[in-house]
Design a protein around this motif. Structure first.
Motif, PDB file in Angstrom:
ATOM      1  N   PHE A   1     -21.686  52.151 -23.209  1.00  0.00           N
ATOM      2  CA  PHE A   1     -21.621  50.685 -23.240  1.00  0.00           C
ATOM      3  C   PHE A   1     -22.427  50.141 -22.069  1.00  0.00           C
ATOM      4  N   THR A   2     -23.267  49.154 -22.330  1.00  0.00           N
ATOM      5  CA  THR A   2     -24.093  48.559 -21.271  1.00  0.00           C
ATOM      6  C   THR A   2     -23.519  47.198 -20.872  1.00  0.00           C
ATOM      7  N   LEU A   3     -23.386  46.981 -19.554  1.00  0.00           N
ATOM      8  CA  LEU A   3     -22.830  45.713 -19.068  1.00  0.00           C
ATOM      9  C   LEU A   3     -23.866  44.601 -19.250  1.00  0.00           C
ATOM     10  N   ASP A   4     -23.437  43.555 -19.978  1.00  0.00           N
ATOM     11  CA  ASP A   4     -24.298  42.371 -20.119  1.00  0.00           C
ATOM     12  C   ASP A   4     -23.870  41.415 -18.992  1.00  0.00           C
ATOM     13  N   PRO A   5     -24.653  41.347 -17.903  1.00  0.00           N
ATOM     14  CA  PRO A   5     -24.179  40.569 -16.748  1.00  0.00           C
ATOM     15  C   PRO A   5     -23.972  39.089 -17.082  1.00  0.00           C
ATOM     16  N   GLY A   6     -24.732  38.616 -18.072  1.00  0.00           N
ATOM     17  CA  GLY A   6     -24.601  37.197 -18.434  1.00  0.00           C
ATOM     18  C   GLY A   6     -23.227  36.916 -19.050  1.00  0.00           C
ATOM     19  N   VAL A   7     -22.742  37.884 -19.808  1.00  0.00           N
ATOM     20  CA  VAL A   7     -21.462  37.673 -20.502  1.00  0.00           C
ATOM     21  C   VAL A   7     -20.306  38.267 -19.683  1.00  0.00           C
ATOM     22  N   GLY A   8     -20.656  39.359 -18.931  1.00  0.00           N
ATOM     23  CA  GLY A   8     -19.601  40.016 -18.135  1.00  0.00           C
ATOM     24  C   GLY A   8     -18.829  41.029 -18.974  1.00  0.00           C
ATOM     25  N   SER A   9     -19.411  41.446 -20.113  1.00  0.00           N
ATOM     26  CA  SER A   9     -18.755  42.467 -20.956  1.00  0.00           C
ATOM     27  C   SER A   9     -19.643  43.694 -21.106  1.00  0.00           C
TER      28      SER A   9
ATOM     29  N   MET B   1     -13.357  54.182 -38.183  1.00  0.00           N
ATOM     30  CA  MET B   1     -13.953  52.921 -37.768  1.00  0.00           C
ATOM     31  C   MET B   1     -15.466  53.128 -37.723  1.00  0.00           C
ATOM     32  N   LYS B   2     -16.220  52.212 -38.399  1.00  0.00           N
ATOM     33  CA  LYS B   2     -17.679  52.309 -38.334  1.00  0.00           C
ATOM     34  C   LYS B   2     -18.064  51.820 -36.942  1.00  0.00           C
ATOM     35  N   ILE B   3     -18.831  52.640 -36.206  1.00  0.00           N
ATOM     36  CA  ILE B   3     -19.165  52.262 -34.831  1.00  0.00           C
ATOM     37  C   ILE B   3     -20.466  51.478 -34.871  1.00  0.00           C
ATOM     38  N   GLU B   4     -20.337  50.129 -34.742  1.00  0.00           N
ATOM     39  CA  GLU B   4     -21.600  49.386 -34.807  1.00  0.00           C
ATOM     40  C   GLU B   4     -21.939  48.855 -33.412  1.00  0.00           C
ATOM     41  N   LYS B   5     -23.258  48.916 -33.102  1.00  0.00           N
ATOM     42  CA  LYS B   5     -23.721  48.394 -31.804  1.00  0.00           C
ATOM     43  C   LYS B   5     -23.278  46.930 -31.710  1.00  0.00           C
ATOM     44  N   GLY B   6     -23.061  46.474 -30.470  1.00  0.00           N
ATOM     45  CA  GLY B   6     -22.755  45.048 -30.284  1.00  0.00           C
ATOM     46  C   GLY B   6     -21.283  44.809 -30.062  1.00  0.00           C
ATOM     47  N   ILE B   7     -20.414  45.793 -30.483  1.00  0.00           N
ATOM     48  CA  ILE B   7     -18.982  45.593 -30.247  1.00  0.00           C
ATOM     49  C   ILE B   7     -18.725  45.714 -28.745  1.00  0.00           C
ATOM     50  N   ASP B   8     -17.780  44.891 -28.198  1.00  0.00           N
ATOM     51  CA  ASP B   8     -17.558  45.020 -26.750  1.00  0.00           C
ATOM     52  C   ASP B   8     -16.479  46.066 -26.471  1.00  0.00           C
ATOM     53  N   LEU B   9     -16.473  46.556 -25.231  1.00  0.00           N
ATOM     54  CA  LEU B   9     -15.643  47.723 -24.875  1.00  0.00           C
ATOM     55  C   LEU B   9     -14.164  47.470 -25.117  1.00  0.00           C
ATOM     56  N   SER B  10     -13.702  46.278 -24.716  1.00  0.00           N
ATOM     57  CA  SER B  10     -12.248  46.016 -24.872  1.00  0.00           C
ATOM     58  C   SER B  10     -11.860  46.122 -26.345  1.00  0.00           C
ATOM     59  N   ARG B  11     -12.696  45.542 -27.239  1.00  0.00           N
ATOM     60  CA  ARG B  11     -12.386  45.594 -28.679  1.00  0.00           C
ATOM     61  C   ARG B  11     -12.481  47.037 -29.177  1.00  0.00           C
ATOM     62  N   PHE B  12     -13.455  47.783 -28.683  1.00  0.00           N
ATOM     63  CA  PHE B  12     -13.635  49.189 -29.092  1.00  0.00           C
ATOM     64  C   PHE B  12     -12.389  49.995 -28.704  1.00  0.00           C
ATOM     65  N   ILE B  13     -11.913  49.774 -27.465  1.00  0.00           N
ATOM     66  CA  ILE B  13     -10.728  50.518 -26.987  1.00  0.00           C
ATOM     67  C   ILE B  13      -9.520  50.209 -27.869  1.00  0.00           C
ATOM     68  N   LEU B  14      -9.358  48.929 -28.191  1.00  0.00           N
ATOM     69  CA  LEU B  14      -8.181  48.546 -28.996  1.00  0.00           C
ATOM     70  C   LEU B  14      -8.301  49.074 -30.425  1.00  0.00           C
ATOM     71  N   GLU B  15      -9.544  49.078 -30.967  1.00  0.00           N
ATOM     72  CA  GLU B  15      -9.712  49.610 -32.328  1.00  0.00           C
ATOM     73  C   GLU B  15      -9.461  51.119 -32.338  1.00  0.00           C
ATOM     74  N   GLU B  16      -9.871  51.798 -31.248  1.00  0.00           N
ATOM     75  CA  GLU B  16      -9.581  53.248 -31.139  1.00  0.00           C
ATOM     76  C   GLU B  16      -8.075  53.452 -31.103  1.00  0.00           C
ATOM     77  N   GLU B  17      -7.368  52.574 -30.399  1.00  0.00           N
ATOM     78  CA  GLU B  17      -5.901  52.714 -30.247  1.00  0.00           C
ATOM     79  C   GLU B  17      -5.227  52.586 -31.608  1.00  0.00           C
ATOM     80  N   ARG B  18      -5.788  51.693 -32.465  1.00  0.00           N
ATOM     81  CA  ARG B  18      -5.164  51.467 -33.772  1.00  0.00           C
ATOM     82  C   ARG B  18      -5.171  52.740 -34.630  1.00  0.00           C
ATOM     83  N   LYS B  19      -6.057  53.692 -34.272  1.00  0.00           N
ATOM     84  CA  LYS B  19      -6.100  54.941 -35.051  1.00  0.00           C
ATOM     85  C   LYS B  19      -4.815  55.746 -34.832  1.00  0.00           C
ATOM     86  N   TYR B  20      -4.100  55.432 -33.727  1.00  0.00           N
ATOM     87  CA  TYR B  20      -2.879  56.200 -33.403  1.00  0.00           C
ATOM     88  C   TYR B  20      -1.690  55.246 -33.521  1.00  0.00           C
ATOM     89  N   PRO B  21      -1.054  55.157 -34.693  1.00  0.00           N
ATOM     90  CA  PRO B  21       0.021  54.165 -34.914  1.00  0.00           C
ATOM     91  C   PRO B  21       1.140  54.237 -33.854  1.00  0.00           C
TER      92      PRO B  21
END
Ligand code: AHG
Ligand code: MN
Ligand code: MN
Ligand code: MN
Length: 323
Positions: A178-186, A1-21
């Protein structure tokens, strides 16, 4: 998975999980529960002077420390969020003498170690504090699952409540922040693939303990002062280690003639932070062996701890071994 800035943590965790079928998603749910609980902690810390979360609860914990209100609140929020997943077998926390086995956790596959609030003596004076977590596979039907070497951690991480709120963690494939964006809450990926500098110019030792240290530790500190290193010591391990990860150098809490085994706890301070520093290319040691190889004997055992840049740690180990 290309790690690009801007992805949120929940999506990152799930994409990491997909590496392990074969992944069941349990670990992802645990990480997301921790993420949610730390957002609540962060929001209360950010308005600590306005809501009733400062000061002490008037109880001494198993460590012999006065428990701060936020120690207890952070512990309860984390355990409640985790217990609702039914995905873990037991949790050990700095703030609870015994391991806690949640109702729905009988078939849980993981055990979790927590320092709910690290550096809590600093929270009343608005200095950075944090939450530390460490996750292992369950290997027994009792609390011996917690007595595994740090190298066996499935995941480890921390949240630092500093000038911004950052979550930094690893599942053994490098370290991401990962930095918390208080405005978005992610939590948003802001520090992909953190690598600790090979060498730094900062040492983080509580020099007020100098007289109590062994000759080897004194000699090392004398050497780095001669070399013009800067002293930076926050007295929140989380802040000192986070700075060391990003800027390099060495953090230490040695044993001394008062704290014979040091002050830092192996299960929920030294091992998770040592795992992260190692994953980022640094070294973590108890002064004699790699901290991740130490076999724990008890839940709240303390250990001398030294961790940081590879070259600084190699110099430290050779100077102190000679003495
Ligand atoms: P905690 O607040 O979780 O009890 O941990 C405090 C620890 C650690 O964060 C810090 O590095 C160390 O205590 C500071 O100890 P001294 O004040 O003795 O230097
Ligand atoms: Mn404490
Ligand atoms: Mn701590
Ligand atoms: Mn603590």
């Amino acid at each position: 998975m290309k790690i690009e800035k801007g992805i949120d943590l929940s999506r990152f965790i799930l994409e990491e999980e997909r590496k392990y079928p074969k992944a069941s998603g349990t670990l992802s749910r645990i990480l997301i529960s921790i993420e949610n609980a730390t957002k609540i902690i962060s929001s209360h810390i950010r308005k600590a002077g306005l809501v009733d979360v400062l000061g002490k609860v008037g109880r001494i914990n198993v460590q012999g420390e006065e428990v701060q209100k936020l120690d207890e609140l952070a512990n309860n929020w984390l355990v409640e969020h985790l217990a609702s997943t039914g995905d873990f077998f037991a949790v050990v926390s700095e703030e609870m003498e015994k391991a806690f086995f949640p109702e729905g956790g009988k078939d849980g596959k993981y055990v979790i170690c927590l320092d709910p609030l690290d550096g809590s003596s600093n929270v009343d004076v608005n200095i950075s504090v944090g939450t530390i977590f460490s996750i292992y596979k369950r290997i027994s039907d009792d609390d011996t699952s917690f007595l595994q070497e740090g190298r066996k951690q499935v995941a480890a991480g921390y949240v630092i409540y500093g000038s911004s709120t950052m979550l930094v963690y690893s599942t053994g494939n490098g370290v991401n922040g990962f930095t918390l964006d208080p405005g978005v809450g992610s939590f948003i990926l802001s520090h992909p693939n953190i690598r600790i500098p090979e060498k730094g110019k900062i040492y983080a030792f509580n020099e007020s303990n100098y007289k109590r240290w062994s000759d080897g530790i004194k000699k090392y500190v004398d050497i780095v002062k001669e070399k013009g290193y800067t002293l930076r010591y926050v007295a929140s391990m989380i802040a000192d280690v986070h700075r060391t990860l990003l800027k390099g150098g060495i953090f230490a809490y040695p044993a001394d003639n008062v704290n014979k085994n040091g002050k830092i706890r192996l299960l929920y301070e030294a091992n998770p932070l040592g795992f992260l520093v190692t994953q980022a290319g640094g070294i973590a040691s108890n002064g004699n062996s790699n901290i991740l190889d130490v076999k724990p004997e008890s839940l709240h055992q303390r250990t001398p701890i030294f961790m940081g840049s590879k070259m600084d740690m190699e110099e430290f180990l050779s100077v102190t071994k000679e003495s």
